[in-house]
Design a protein around this motif. Structure first.
Motif, PDB file in Angstrom:
ATOM      1  N   GLN A 203     -45.976  21.686  34.932  1.00 33.05           N
ATOM      2  CA  GLN A 203     -44.613  21.425  35.404  1.00 33.05           C
ATOM      3  C   GLN A 203     -43.685  20.960  34.286  1.00 33.05           C
ATOM      4  O   GLN A 203     -42.486  20.816  34.493  1.00 33.05           O
ATOM      5  CB  GLN A 203     -44.621  20.335  36.486  1.00 33.05           C
ATOM      6  N   GLY A 204     -44.287  20.615  33.132  1.00 32.64           N
ATOM      7  CA  GLY A 204     -43.480  20.059  32.045  1.00 32.64           C
ATOM      8  C   GLY A 204     -42.985  18.646  32.346  1.00 32.64           C
ATOM      9  O   GLY A 204     -41.997  18.184  31.796  1.00 32.64           O
ATOM     10  N   TRP A 205     -43.678  17.941  33.245  1.00 31.90           N
ATOM     11  CA  TRP A 205     -43.246  16.576  33.595  1.00 31.90           C
ATOM     12  C   TRP A 205     -43.836  15.565  32.616  1.00 31.90           C
ATOM     13  O   TRP A 205     -45.004  15.666  32.225  1.00 31.90           O
ATOM     14  CB  TRP A 205     -43.751  16.196  34.988  1.00 31.90           C
ATOM     15  N   LYS A 206     -43.025  14.561  32.281  1.00 28.73           N
ATOM     16  CA  LYS A 206     -43.534  13.424  31.506  1.00 28.73           C
ATOM     17  C   LYS A 206     -43.830  12.311  32.517  1.00 28.73           C
ATOM     18  O   LYS A 206     -42.947  11.893  33.260  1.00 28.73           O
ATOM     19  CB  LYS A 206     -42.477  12.949  30.510  1.00 28.73           C
ATOM     20  N   ILE A 207     -45.082  11.851  32.527  1.00 32.11           N
ATOM     21  CA  ILE A 207     -45.506  10.898  33.557  1.00 32.11           C
ATOM     22  C   ILE A 207     -45.694   9.502  32.962  1.00 32.11           C
ATOM     23  O   ILE A 207     -46.556   9.277  32.114  1.00 32.11           O
ATOM     24  CB  ILE A 207     -46.812  11.368  34.239  1.00 32.11           C
ATOM     25  N   HIS A 208     -44.867   8.575  33.456  1.00 32.19           N
ATOM     26  CA  HIS A 208     -44.935   7.180  33.020  1.00 32.19           C
ATOM     27  C   HIS A 208     -45.904   6.424  33.926  1.00 32.19           C
ATOM     28  O   HIS A 208     -45.938   6.648  35.143  1.00 32.19           O
ATOM     29  CB  HIS A 208     -43.526   6.575  33.129  1.00 32.19           C
ATOM     30  N   GLY A 244     -49.460   6.129  43.852  1.00 34.89           N
ATOM     31  CA  GLY A 244     -49.776   5.929  42.428  1.00 34.89           C
ATOM     32  C   GLY A 244     -48.546   6.246  41.580  1.00 34.89           C
ATOM     33  O   GLY A 244     -47.438   5.807  41.897  1.00 34.89           O
ATOM     34  N   ASN A 245     -48.729   7.062  40.548  1.00 34.06           N
ATOM     35  CA  ASN A 245     -47.581   7.408  39.688  1.00 34.06           C
ATOM     36  C   ASN A 245     -46.654   8.459  40.314  1.00 34.06           C
ATOM     37  O   ASN A 245     -45.656   8.835  39.707  1.00 34.06           O
ATOM     38  CB  ASN A 245     -48.069   7.869  38.310  1.00 34.06           C
ATOM     39  N   GLY A 246     -46.978   8.941  41.489  1.00 35.70           N
ATOM     40  CA  GLY A 246     -46.049   9.788  42.237  1.00 35.70           C
ATOM     41  C   GLY A 246     -46.236  11.283  42.066  1.00 35.70           C
ATOM     42  O   GLY A 246     -45.441  12.073  42.588  1.00 35.70           O
ATOM     43  N   VAL A 247     -47.304  11.714  41.385  1.00 32.07           N
ATOM     44  CA  VAL A 247     -47.421  13.148  41.068  1.00 32.07           C
ATOM     45  C   VAL A 247     -47.529  14.051  42.310  1.00 32.07           C
ATOM     46  O   VAL A 247     -47.026  15.172  42.301  1.00 32.07           O
ATOM     47  CB  VAL A 247     -48.616  13.427  40.112  1.00 32.07           C
ATOM     48  N   ASN A 277     -40.651   8.169  37.335  1.00 28.47           N
ATOM     49  CA  ASN A 277     -41.047   9.570  37.126  1.00 28.47           C
ATOM     50  C   ASN A 277     -40.138  10.554  37.856  1.00 28.47           C
ATOM     51  O   ASN A 277     -39.813  11.618  37.329  1.00 28.47           O
ATOM     52  CB  ASN A 277     -42.510   9.774  37.530  1.00 28.47           C
ATOM     53  N   VAL A 278     -39.720  10.167  39.055  1.00 31.53           N
ATOM     54  CA  VAL A 278     -38.806  11.048  39.797  1.00 31.53           C
ATOM     55  C   VAL A 278     -37.461  11.101  39.059  1.00 31.53           C
ATOM     56  O   VAL A 278     -36.899  12.180  38.837  1.00 31.53           O
ATOM     57  CB  VAL A 278     -38.640  10.548  41.260  1.00 31.53           C
ATOM     58  N   ILE A 279     -36.959   9.947  38.639  1.00 28.79           N
ATOM     59  CA  ILE A 279     -35.653   9.919  37.968  1.00 28.79           C
ATOM     60  C   ILE A 279     -35.704  10.718  36.663  1.00 28.79           C
ATOM     61  O   ILE A 279     -34.797  11.481  36.337  1.00 28.79           O
ATOM     62  CB  ILE A 279     -35.207   8.460  37.712  1.00 28.79           C
ATOM     63  N   LYS A 280     -36.807  10.555  35.922  1.00 26.31           N
ATOM     64  CA  LYS A 280     -36.915  11.226  34.618  1.00 26.31           C
ATOM     65  C   LYS A 280     -37.075  12.739  34.727  1.00 26.31           C
ATOM     66  O   LYS A 280     -36.678  13.485  33.850  1.00 26.31           O
ATOM     67  CB  LYS A 280     -38.176  10.718  33.911  1.00 26.31           C
ATOM     68  N   ASN A 281     -37.713  13.205  35.802  1.00 28.53           N
ATOM     69  CA  ASN A 281     -38.133  14.605  35.847  1.00 28.53           C
ATOM     70  C   ASN A 281     -37.366  15.481  36.832  1.00 28.53           C
ATOM     71  O   ASN A 281     -37.614  16.673  36.907  1.00 28.53           O
ATOM     72  CB  ASN A 281     -39.632  14.679  36.161  1.00 28.53           C
ATOM     73  N   GLU A 283     -33.390  16.424  38.737  1.00 32.78           N
ATOM     74  CA  GLU A 283     -31.929  16.291  38.686  1.00 32.78           C
ATOM     75  C   GLU A 283     -31.528  15.099  39.560  1.00 32.78           C
ATOM     76  O   GLU A 283     -32.182  14.815  40.561  1.00 32.78           O
ATOM     77  CB  GLU A 283     -31.272  17.539  39.301  1.00 32.78           C
ATOM     78  N   GLU A 284     -30.397  14.500  39.195  1.00 38.52           N
ATOM     79  CA  GLU A 284     -29.950  13.295  39.909  1.00 38.52           C
ATOM     80  C   GLU A 284     -29.813  13.543  41.422  1.00 38.52           C
ATOM     81  O   GLU A 284     -30.253  12.748  42.241  1.00 38.52           O
ATOM     82  CB  GLU A 284     -28.611  12.858  39.318  1.00 38.52           C
ATOM     83  N   GLU A 285     -29.233  14.683  41.751  1.00 33.77           N
ATOM     84  CA  GLU A 285     -28.971  14.965  43.164  1.00 33.77           C
ATOM     85  C   GLU A 285     -30.282  15.017  43.972  1.00 33.77           C
ATOM     86  O   GLU A 285     -30.374  14.528  45.081  1.00 33.77           O
ATOM     87  CB  GLU A 285     -28.272  16.315  43.258  1.00 33.77           C
ATOM     88  N   ARG A 286     -31.320  15.571  43.334  1.00 31.19           N
ATOM     89  CA  ARG A 286     -32.618  15.696  44.013  1.00 31.19           C
ATOM     90  C   ARG A 286     -33.303  14.324  44.088  1.00 31.19           C
ATOM     91  O   ARG A 286     -33.873  13.962  45.109  1.00 31.19           O
ATOM     92  CB  ARG A 286     -33.496  16.693  43.231  1.00 31.19           C
TER      93      ARG A 286
END
Ligand code: SAM
Length: 382
Positions: A203-208, A244-247, A277-281, A283-286
């Motif tokens: 997904q190209g997500w960066k997971i904190h 957890g981390n929300g994945v 993780n949601v905020i970083k990965n 769009e703001e609207e989503r």
């Protein structure tokens, strides 16, 4: 099962929370007793002076917060279940709440701490985080005593105390528990970032991941299997239960573009990592449409409200291996689902989740399986 802790002239009635009928475990352990006896025998309350306070870190169910009810104190925890237990046990024992504060471990630690009592946590990373924060608020005259079961205190545990606090030694073991004494020494402190970040390539997500988040160093293989097996459909209200981390919830946000996803965990650090993780990965609207809740499962949530609950259930509470949280989560999920709503879970093959789901929902379908895991789906019907 004994619920009465009699120690140093006090009688405390202590329950584990959440409470369940066949409870066999006590709400305190020999490490709590060792620490309380050490404190009273050495009159550590004298160290507090007029203004100083006691800091209690990781009290499991309230034995320490209740026992020291006469003292000004703050209790710090990452667990909503511990926090609720402590509050309930304080009420049960009519403890004065005026000189007591309880806060989650992400908040700034209180000042003027003169004595610190720590129950050693399960993971070293979380211990490092706690001691790093602690170092900001203690001084050379602060007394630091930690405790834990012998099998939880390793050389690596003591190294962490040496690294963040100072010279460290341990007591003899009593009833399989030990005390750790650390002298607060001035030393150059490591400034390392204890939270981890890694990427999910697909997904190209960066997971904190904050220090105490489940599977903080890599994607959990059970979680990954659930991410790969989300049901098809046009879901609108989805829960990631035990996020957890929300994945898993993030995959739901991607798979069901119109869904509002609610992330729930009992760990403050987990929910905060999921939020980051949601905020970083996304769009703001989503991401504005996602909700983040620290809670014991879905307790207190409205019934008939969600059309999909996703869950990679926990199989322990603190040190105890248990299936009662999974069991409660499945029951709560049924209550929270609308008619024809779905609960989809991943579980280790050897666990009897299929049997549990059949008993609760009256149905359960095997959606996918590999050598280690199964994906199960239960549908709410009347
Ligand atoms: N969903 C994440 C994944 O797949 O990587 C984490 C799954 S992990 C097996 C289970 C999660 O449930 C942990 O993050 C744990 O903190 C959380 N948990 C444990 N007890 C809970 C409870 N009573 N209510 C909510 N969450 C809980």
């Amino acid at each position: 099962m004994n619920e009465l802790l009699t120690i140093a002239d006090q009688n405390l009635v202590l329950h584990r929370h959440p409470r369940h009928k066949k409870e066999t475990l006590q709400a305190w352990d020999s490490a709590d007793e060792y620490l309380i006896n050490h404190f009273t025998e050495n009159e550590l309350q004298n160290q507090l002076g007029e203004e100083g306070q006691l800091l209690i870190i990781n009290d499991s169910f309230g034995a320490l917060s209740c026992f020291f009810q006469q003292l000004k104190r703050t209790t710090i925890t990452d667990s909503y279940l511990s926090l609720s237990s402590i509050k309930l046990n304080m009420q049960r024992n009519n403890c004065n709440e005026e000189n007591f504060l309880i806060q989650d471990c992400l908040q700034t630690f209180p000042e003027n701490v003169k004595v610190v009592l720590i129950k050693v946590p399960k993971t070293n990373a979380y211990l490092e985080y706690l001691l790093q924060q602690l170092r900001e608020v203690i001084s050379a005259d602060t007394i630091v005593v930690a405790t834990g079961k012998v099998n939880m205190i390793h050389n690596s545990t003591l190294d962490i105390f040496e690294k963040y606090i100072g010279s460290t030694k341990t007591s003899l073991a009593k009833k399989k528990s030990r005390l750790i004494f650390s002298l607060v020494e001035s030393q150059t402190l490591p400034e390392n970032e204890i939270a981890t970040t890694w990427e999910i390539e697909k997904q190209g997500w960066k997971i904190h991941n904050h220090a105490n988040v489940f599977s903080r160093n890599h994607l959990d293989i059970g979680g990954r299997y659930l991410m790969d097996n989300l049901p098809e459909g046009d879901f609108e209200k989805v829960v990631d239960l035990g996020c957890g981390n929300g994945v898993v919830g993030m995959t739901a946000m991607q798979t069901y573009p119109n869904a509002q996803v609610t992330f729930i965990d009992e760990s403050f650090m987990a929910v905060d990592s999921a939020r980051i993780n949601v905020i970083k990965n996304f769009e703001e609207e989503r991401s504005e449409n996602a909700r983040f809740v620290v809670n014991n499962g879905l307790l207190g949530f409205k019934g008939e409200s969600y059309d999909l609950v996703l869950c990679n259930p926990p199989f322990h509470q603190q040190q105890a291996i248990t299936d009662h949280i999974a069991w409660s989560m499945f029951n709560e999920a049924r209550f929270a689902l609308v008619e024809n709503g779905e609960l989809v879970i991943v579980g280790n093959r050897h666990l009897d989740y299929k049997d549990k789901l059949e008993r609760i929902f009256g149905n359960c379908e095997l959606v996918a399986e590999n050598k280690k895991f199964v994906i199960l789906r239960a549908i709410k019907s009347y």
